[in-house]
Design a protein around this motif. Structure first.
Motif, PDB file in Angstrom:
ATOM      1  N   GLU A 178       3.240  12.367   0.747  1.00 53.04           N
ATOM      2  CA  GLU A 178       2.638  11.984  -0.268  1.00 53.04           C
ATOM      3  C   GLU A 178       3.738  11.269  -0.968  1.00 53.04           C
ATOM      4  OE1 GLU A 178      -1.633  14.014  -1.552  1.00 53.04           O
ATOM      5  OE2 GLU A 178      -0.007  14.409  -2.734  1.00 53.04           O
ATOM      6  N   LEU A 179       5.002  11.962  -1.131  1.00 55.40           N
ATOM      7  CA  LEU A 179       5.904  10.764  -1.801  1.00 55.40           C
ATOM      8  C   LEU A 179       6.253   9.903  -1.130  1.00 55.40           C
ATOM      9  CD1 LEU A 179       7.859  11.427  -4.695  1.00 55.40           C
ATOM     10  CD2 LEU A 179       9.526  12.374  -3.216  1.00 55.40           C
ATOM     11  N   GLN A 180       6.269  10.016   0.081  1.00 51.95           N
ATOM     12  CA  GLN A 180       7.609   9.195   1.200  1.00 51.95           C
ATOM     13  C   GLN A 180       6.625   7.745   0.962  1.00 51.95           C
ATOM     14  OE1 GLN A 180       7.545  11.350   4.260  1.00 51.95           O
ATOM     15  NE2 GLN A 180      10.050  11.682   4.195  1.00 51.95           N
ATOM     16  N   GLY A 199       4.370   6.951  -1.172  1.00 46.62           N
ATOM     17  CA  GLY A 199       3.899   6.403  -2.467  1.00 46.62           C
ATOM     18  C   GLY A 199       2.344   6.273  -2.662  1.00 46.62           C
ATOM     19  N   PHE A 200       1.854   7.071  -2.317  1.00 44.59           N
ATOM     20  CA  PHE A 200       0.838   6.908  -2.983  1.00 44.59           C
ATOM     21  C   PHE A 200      -0.492   8.081  -2.020  1.00 44.59           C
ATOM     22  CE2 PHE A 200       1.077   3.240  -0.852  1.00 44.59           C
ATOM     23  CZ  PHE A 200       0.735   2.068  -2.445  1.00 44.59           C
ATOM     24  N   GLU A 210      -3.849   2.801  -7.119  1.00 46.04           N
ATOM     25  CA  GLU A 210      -2.714   4.239  -6.556  1.00 46.04           C
ATOM     26  C   GLU A 210      -2.813   5.389  -6.289  1.00 46.04           C
ATOM     27  OE1 GLU A 210       0.705   3.080  -8.238  1.00 46.04           O
ATOM     28  OE2 GLU A 210       0.148   1.818  -9.368  1.00 46.04           O
ATOM     29  N   SER A 211      -3.830   5.399  -5.172  1.00 41.27           N
ATOM     30  CA  SER A 211      -3.941   6.133  -3.949  1.00 41.27           C
ATOM     31  C   SER A 211      -5.109   5.526  -2.724  1.00 41.27           C
ATOM     32  CB  SER A 211      -4.695   7.425  -4.424  1.00 41.27           C
ATOM     33  OG  SER A 211      -6.359   6.909  -5.235  1.00 41.27           O
TER      34      SER A 211
END
Length: 173
Positions: free
Chosen positions: A57-59, A61-62, A144-145
């Motif tokens: 999720e960090l890589q 960005g969502f 953002e997701s």
């Protein structure tokens, strides 16, 4: 096991070859009797540790849709059915050991980056599965997701078709 046994058969001593061939045949027969339709279906499910989901999720960005996240934590990859077609899910990269690295080398980020090089692949899409013919199942970015809806992207027509309101509604094999 049976696939490895049959693949490495030429390097084994005759007695070991017979033992391994018999156990491979037993594994194959048991799988066929259990309703397995193809050789590629005979794989043990690998779960996915929370740290690799968070790293993904960090890589990315969502945030992942919760149903997809939960499913991948239990079985990282595998197959599902959409309509009449079987789809191969891309796994999330798991770096816990060599075997898992090898099994997840075709991970979601890699496949998404490759798809983004194709003409008219949506910029806001994340590829999660392939039917083996060039079409992809995708999530779209929204607020953002990733949205929970699953779409099919046709590589021929470049069109998107919603196939499910939520990942959990799809049939896993």
């Amino acid at each position: 096991m049976w696939q490895k046994t049959l693949t490495n058969a030429s390097t084994l001593a005759p007695a070991k070859l017979v033992r391994n061939s018999v156990s491979a045949l037993r594994a194959y027969t048991a799988a066929r009797n259990a309703g397995v339709r193809s050789f590629k279906e005979i794989q043990l499910a690998f779960d996915l540790e929370e740290k690799y989901l968070a790293q993904f999720e960090l890589q990315l960005g969502f945030k992942l849709p919760s149903s997809y996240r939960a499913a991948m934590a239990i079985n990282n990859g595998g197959e599902l059915v959409v309509g009449e077609e079987d789809w191969q899910l891309f796994p999330i990269l798991d770096q816990s050991d060599r075997k898992r690295i090898a099994r997840t080398c075709n991970h979601v980020l890699r496949e998404t980056n490759e798809a983004r090089e194709w003409h008219d692949f949506p910029d806001n899409a994340v590829a999660i599965a392939s039917n083996g013919c060039g079409d992809l199942l995708i999530f779209l970015v929204a607020n953002e997701s990733l949205s929970s809806e699953v779409y099919e992207w046709s590589h021929e027509t470049r069109e998107l078709t919603m196939v499910s309101k939520d990942f959990s509604d799809l049939e896993r094999l």
